[in-house]
Design a protein around this motif. Structure first.
Motif, PDB file in Angstrom:
ATOM      1  N   LYS A 302       0.696  -1.165  -0.102  1.00 26.26           N
ATOM      2  CA  LYS A 302       0.098   0.057  -0.007  1.00 26.26           C
ATOM      3  C   LYS A 302       0.909   1.400   0.077  1.00 26.26           C
ATOM      4  O   LYS A 302       0.710   2.364  -0.656  1.00 26.26           O
ATOM      5  N   HIS A 303       1.972   1.172   0.894  1.00 24.70           N
ATOM      6  CA  HIS A 303       2.895   2.406   0.777  1.00 24.70           C
ATOM      7  C   HIS A 303       3.550   2.564  -0.519  1.00 24.70           C
ATOM      8  O   HIS A 303       3.737   3.483  -0.985  1.00 24.70           O
ATOM      9  N   LEU A 304       3.862   1.661  -0.996  1.00 21.50           N
ATOM     10  CA  LEU A 304       4.447   1.486  -2.539  1.00 21.50           C
ATOM     11  C   LEU A 304       3.604   2.400  -3.638  1.00 21.50           C
ATOM     12  O   LEU A 304       3.950   3.001  -4.355  1.00 21.50           O
ATOM     13  N   PHE A 305       2.349   1.808  -3.616  1.00 21.01           N
ATOM     14  CA  PHE A 305       1.275   2.313  -4.365  1.00 21.01           C
ATOM     15  C   PHE A 305       1.198   4.039  -4.149  1.00 21.01           C
ATOM     16  O   PHE A 305       1.164   4.793  -5.155  1.00 21.01           O
ATOM     17  N   THR A 306       1.186   4.431  -2.997  1.00 25.92           N
ATOM     18  CA  THR A 306       0.883   5.652  -2.513  1.00 25.92           C
ATOM     19  C   THR A 306       2.180   6.369  -3.125  1.00 25.92           C
ATOM     20  O   THR A 306       1.989   7.630  -3.641  1.00 25.92           O
ATOM     21  N   LEU A 307       3.509   5.844  -3.061  1.00 27.45           N
ATOM     22  CA  LEU A 307       4.574   6.602  -3.467  1.00 27.45           C
ATOM     23  C   LEU A 307       4.582   6.956  -4.979  1.00 27.45           C
ATOM     24  O   LEU A 307       5.316   7.771  -5.506  1.00 27.45           O
ATOM     25  N   CYS A 308       3.926   5.815  -5.517  1.00 22.53           N
ATOM     26  CA  CYS A 308       4.023   5.711  -7.190  1.00 22.53           C
ATOM     27  C   CYS A 308       2.761   6.618  -7.615  1.00 22.53           C
ATOM     28  O   CYS A 308       2.318   6.280  -8.878  1.00 22.53           O
ATOM     29  N   ALA A 309       1.890   7.252  -6.725  1.00 18.61           N
ATOM     30  CA  ALA A 309       0.628   7.891  -7.183  1.00 18.61           C
ATOM     31  C   ALA A 309       0.898   8.887  -8.469  1.00 18.61           C
ATOM     32  O   ALA A 309      -0.071   8.956  -9.482  1.00 18.61           O
ATOM     33  N   LYS A 310       2.067   9.336  -8.632  1.00 16.09           N
ATOM     34  CA  LYS A 310       2.071  10.110  -9.938  1.00 16.09           C
ATOM     35  C   LYS A 310       2.356   9.494 -11.298  1.00 16.09           C
ATOM     36  O   LYS A 310       2.578  10.046 -12.450  1.00 16.09           O
ATOM     37  N   ASN A 311       2.318   8.380 -11.229  1.00 16.00           N
ATOM     38  CA  ASN A 311       2.561   7.198 -12.334  1.00 16.00           C
ATOM     39  C   ASN A 311       1.508   6.266 -12.429  1.00 16.00           C
ATOM     40  O   ASN A 311       1.714   5.109 -11.970  1.00 16.00           O
ATOM     41  N   PRO A 312       0.362   6.560 -12.838  1.00 18.17           N
ATOM     42  CA  PRO A 312      -0.790   5.723 -12.850  1.00 18.17           C
ATOM     43  C   PRO A 312      -0.361   4.476 -13.631  1.00 18.17           C
ATOM     44  O   PRO A 312      -0.877   3.224 -13.281  1.00 18.17           O
ATOM     45  N   LEU A 313       0.366   4.624 -14.773  1.00 13.31           N
ATOM     46  CA  LEU A 313       0.694   3.254 -15.589  1.00 13.31           C
ATOM     47  C   LEU A 313       1.536   2.274 -14.831  1.00 13.31           C
ATOM     48  O   LEU A 313       1.157   1.088 -14.898  1.00 13.31           O
ATOM     49  N   LEU A 314       2.341   2.832 -14.092  1.00 16.63           N
ATOM     50  CA  LEU A 314       3.287   1.801 -13.028  1.00 16.63           C
ATOM     51  C   LEU A 314       2.578   1.186 -12.071  1.00 16.63           C
ATOM     52  O   LEU A 314       2.517   0.048 -11.719  1.00 16.63           O
ATOM     53  N   LEU A 318       1.927  -2.788 -11.635  1.00 20.31           N
ATOM     54  CA  LEU A 318       2.161  -3.512 -10.386  1.00 20.31           C
ATOM     55  C   LEU A 318       0.988  -4.036  -9.893  1.00 20.31           C
ATOM     56  O   LEU A 318       1.100  -5.266  -9.183  1.00 20.31           O
ATOM     57  N   ASN A 319      -0.156  -3.553 -10.100  1.00 19.85           N
ATOM     58  CA  ASN A 319      -1.211  -4.147  -9.578  1.00 19.85           C
ATOM     59  C   ASN A 319      -1.908  -5.471 -10.216  1.00 19.85           C
ATOM     60  O   ASN A 319      -2.111  -6.477  -9.665  1.00 19.85           O
ATOM     61  N   GLN A 320      -1.496  -5.454 -11.627  1.00 19.21           N
ATOM     62  CA  GLN A 320      -1.862  -6.724 -12.210  1.00 19.21           C
ATOM     63  C   GLN A 320      -0.922  -7.682 -11.981  1.00 19.21           C
ATOM     64  O   GLN A 320      -1.327  -8.744 -11.874  1.00 19.21           O
ATOM     65  N   THR A 321       0.608  -7.309 -11.734  1.00 13.39           N
ATOM     66  CA  THR A 321       1.406  -8.358 -11.317  1.00 13.39           C
ATOM     67  C   THR A 321       1.033  -8.848 -10.007  1.00 13.39           C
ATOM     68  O   THR A 321       1.281 -10.004  -9.800  1.00 13.39           O
ATOM     69  N   ARG A 322       0.692  -7.957  -9.166  1.00 13.96           N
ATOM     70  CA  ARG A 322       0.150  -8.411  -7.694  1.00 13.96           C
ATOM     71  C   ARG A 322      -0.953  -9.428  -7.895  1.00 13.96           C
ATOM     72  O   ARG A 322      -0.931 -10.709  -6.905  1.00 13.96           O
ATOM     73  N   ASP A 323      -1.899  -9.039  -8.662  1.00 14.28           N
ATOM     74  CA  ASP A 323      -3.206 -10.082  -8.562  1.00 14.28           C
ATOM     75  C   ASP A 323      -2.809 -11.327  -9.197  1.00 14.28           C
ATOM     76  O   ASP A 323      -3.393 -12.275  -8.700  1.00 14.28           O
ATOM     77  N   LYS A 324      -1.924 -11.539 -10.418  1.00 11.91           N
ATOM     78  CA  LYS A 324      -1.384 -12.722 -10.814  1.00 11.91           C
ATOM     79  C   LYS A 324      -0.776 -13.646  -9.677  1.00 11.91           C
ATOM     80  O   LYS A 324      -0.867 -14.745  -9.661  1.00 11.91           O
ATOM     81  N   ILE A 325       0.258 -12.998  -9.029  1.00 10.86           N
ATOM     82  CA  ILE A 325       0.996 -13.930  -8.409  1.00 10.86           C
ATOM     83  C   ILE A 325       0.522 -14.261  -6.985  1.00 10.86           C
ATOM     84  O   ILE A 325       1.032 -15.183  -6.350  1.00 10.86           O
ATOM     85  N   LYS A 326      -0.242 -13.445  -6.484  1.00 13.20           N
ATOM     86  CA  LYS A 326      -0.901 -13.660  -5.064  1.00 13.20           C
ATOM     87  C   LYS A 326      -1.920 -14.816  -5.115  1.00 13.20           C
ATOM     88  O   LYS A 326      -2.197 -15.362  -3.943  1.00 13.20           O
ATOM     89  N   ASP A 327      -2.401 -15.207  -6.252  1.00 11.53           N
ATOM     90  CA  ASP A 327      -3.165 -16.373  -6.375  1.00 11.53           C
ATOM     91  C   ASP A 327      -2.621 -17.368  -7.267  1.00 11.53           C
ATOM     92  O   ASP A 327      -2.549 -17.240  -8.517  1.00 11.53           O
ATOM     93  N   PRO A 328      -2.312 -18.816  -6.684  1.00 17.97           N
ATOM     94  CA  PRO A 328      -1.710 -19.675  -7.536  1.00 17.97           C
ATOM     95  C   PRO A 328      -2.665 -20.025  -8.766  1.00 17.97           C
ATOM     96  O   PRO A 328      -2.029 -20.198 -10.042  1.00 17.97           O
ATOM     97  N   LYS A 329      -3.948 -19.869  -8.870  1.00 13.26           N
ATOM     98  CA  LYS A 329      -4.734 -20.242  -9.848  1.00 13.26           C
ATOM     99  C   LYS A 329      -4.468 -19.341 -11.071  1.00 13.26           C
ATOM    100  O   LYS A 329      -4.656 -19.734 -12.009  1.00 13.26           O
ATOM    101  N   LYS A 330      -4.392 -18.028 -10.604  1.00 15.54           N
ATOM    102  CA  LYS A 330      -4.418 -17.123 -11.590  1.00 15.54           C
ATOM    103  C   LYS A 330      -2.937 -17.108 -12.317  1.00 15.54           C
ATOM    104  O   LYS A 330      -2.843 -16.775 -13.495  1.00 15.54           O
ATOM    105  N   LEU A 331      -1.863 -17.539 -11.282  1.00 18.14           N
ATOM    106  CA  LEU A 331      -0.662 -17.277 -11.798  1.00 18.14           C
ATOM    107  C   LEU A 331      -0.471 -18.633 -12.936  1.00 18.14           C
ATOM    108  O   LEU A 331       0.103 -18.445 -14.085  1.00 18.14           O
ATOM    109  N   LYS A 332      -0.999 -19.643 -12.496  1.00 15.80           N
ATOM    110  CA  LYS A 332      -1.018 -20.902 -13.590  1.00 15.80           C
ATOM    111  C   LYS A 332      -1.879 -20.554 -14.765  1.00 15.80           C
ATOM    112  O   LYS A 332      -1.414 -20.887 -15.962  1.00 15.80           O
TER     113      LYS A 332
END
Length: 464
Positions: A302-314, A318-332
């Motif tokens: 959450k702190h990382l996303f706050t610090l990157c607030a000026k770069n919505p593409l980043l 990051l959120n897309q990557t986090r969604d994939k790796i946090k759920d093994p079904k999504k990662l597979k």
């Protein structure tokens, strides 16, 4: 809004704007309001093509006359009148040889980078024809800037060498070569030769031809249709490293954001260095495993996303990557989907290759296909060099078989939820015994598998 910007960028590329031109807008997204930059991009849709006069320095001693008029332009023995702008004066300083000639052509394009690229391709076509009549002459288009003029505006455009530099690992090259097994050269001699020819070529036709021949040369030991062999062995090898490459790409974007913020005096840059325990000054790098562990930590993410607030593409990436790796079904699912898409793209490239071989032309916007082919080939060669050198394998077939077995083992670990952060970022460690320093991925048990998404700052949420 992010998806809309991506779609708009694709449309602008289709209309003839260059990657270099649009990249300047992407850089501005870091520190300028997103809606304002997006509005400028929308205005570009109404921007008509312009006429550009391009002066390309060439080394063509076969052209001895003062001026040679051609259908594509003219070749001048001495520098023509280019005015006295600062760009023109700087261009004059690049004339370093009496063998220099100047190819001058008129180009209709959307921006100066697209004009310079088209002028270089036109110069290459003239040179190829000249070689037919003077094969004993050394003709070349040197890697020097092109002067591009439109009305009173002038631009000095450096040659586009992105096709050479977007895939590279130049660290400790001498050490890598000194440790190289002789088997690598014996088994990969032809693919490496054609890869080198493709890298050195500038025309997309030459690059695609050489890269495709190199890919075919990797699979000469296998029977059957060439496209069936390629789509059977290449996609699993590339999909195996999907998660590691995804995290590395995010880490690289974060480093760019930190360095750009430091240059512009943004306080977020210093806080990001602290968040990743980086030096307070100088160039930095972020380990992929460290980024993965941070994305699993709710408060730090959450702190990382706050610090990157000026770069919505980043933030989006990051959120897309986090969604994939946090759920093994999504990662597979993401890994298997990547494998499928690589297979589809290889078939598209094969059709483009057939169009070139049988009709002599590439389909429109084929440069993206060439770039993807280069990515697939170069990445595969890196893996094969490592597999053959480290595992003492005797054939390329054995190396591909090992990559396929490793792919199956990787997905098995994802299914069993036994993958570590080390495995996530370096797939070759799946068969190694774990160490005390290996951190297991804290995936929830199947009955509790509900990956949560870190809230994005409200000003960067999608509203569409």
């Amino acid at each position: 809004m992010v998806l809309a910007a991506n779609a708009l960028g694709t449309e602008l590329r289709n209309r003839g704007f260059s990657r270099a031109f649009l990249h300047s807008f992407a850089e501005r997204l870091i520190f300028e309001p997103f809606p304002e930059v997006l509005a400028e991009l929308l205005n570009l849709l109404e921007r008509p093509a312009s006429k550009f006069r391009c002066v390309v320095p060439v080394n063509w001693p076969a052209f001895a006359d003062d001026v040679v008029q051609l259908a594509q332009g003219s070749v001048h023995k001495t520098l023509p009148d280019i005015g006295s702008s600062p760009e023109a004066r700087e261009f004059k300083s690049t004339v370093i040889s009496s063998a220099d000639r100047f190819f001058v052509t008129e180009i209709e394009a959307r921006d100066q980078y697209a004009a310079a690229h088209a002028a270089a391709l036109s110069a290459g076509q003239v040179m190829n024809l000249a070689v037919l009549y003077t094969p004993n002459k050394r003709l070349e288009v040197p890697r020097r800037p092109t002067l591009v003029q439109s009305g009173t505006a002038a631009f000095l455009v450096a040659p586009d060498l992105s096709h050479e530099s977007y895939i590279r690992d130049s660290r400790r090259v001498a050490d890598k070569l000194s440790r190289m097994s002789p088997r690598v050269m014996n088994l990969l001699s032809a693919p490496l030769q054609y890869h080198a020819l493709g890298v050195q070529a500038t025309a997309p036709e030459s690059r695609l031809t050489n890269f495709w021949v190199a890919l075919e040369a990797l699979l000469v030991e296998h029977d059957g249709s060439i496209i069936e062999k390629i789509t059977e062995y290449i996609p699993p090898s590339l999909a195996l490293s999907y998660s590691g490459r995804l995290l590395r790409a995010n880490a690289i974007e974060l480093v760019r954001f930190i360095q750009a913020g430091g240059t512009n005096g943004q306080p977020e840059a210093g806080e990001l260095r602290t968040l990743f325990t980086l030096p307070s000054r100088g160039r930095v790098s972020i380990e992929s495993a460290a980024l993965a562990e941070l994305l699993f930590d709710e408060s730090r993410a959450k702190h990382l996303f706050t610090l990157c607030a000026k770069n919505p593409l980043l933030i989006f990436r990051l959120n897309q990557t986090r969604d994939k790796i946090k759920d093994p079904k999504k990662l597979k699912a993401a890994i298997e989907r990547h494998r499928q898409r690589v297979g589809w793209q290889l078939k598209r490239i094969y059709r483009a290759r057939n169009s070139l071989v049988h009709r002599g032309t590439l389909p429109p916007r084929a440069e993206l296909l060439v770039q993807h082919l280069h990515t697939y080939l170069s990445t595969t060669l890196h893996y094969l060099v490592k597999e053959i050198g480290d595992s003492k394998l005797l054939t390329v077939t054995a190396a591909f078989a090992r990559r396929r077995a490793l792919y199956d083992a990787y997905l098995s670990k994802v299914n069993e939820r036994t993958l570590t952060f080390r495995n996530l970022t370096n797939e070759s460690t799946c068969w190694l015994s774990g160490t005390d320093t290996d951190s297991p991925i804290p995936w929830k048990q199947p009955q509790d598998s509900t990956a949560t998404r870190t809230p994005v700052p409200s000003e960067n949420r999608r509203t569409d």
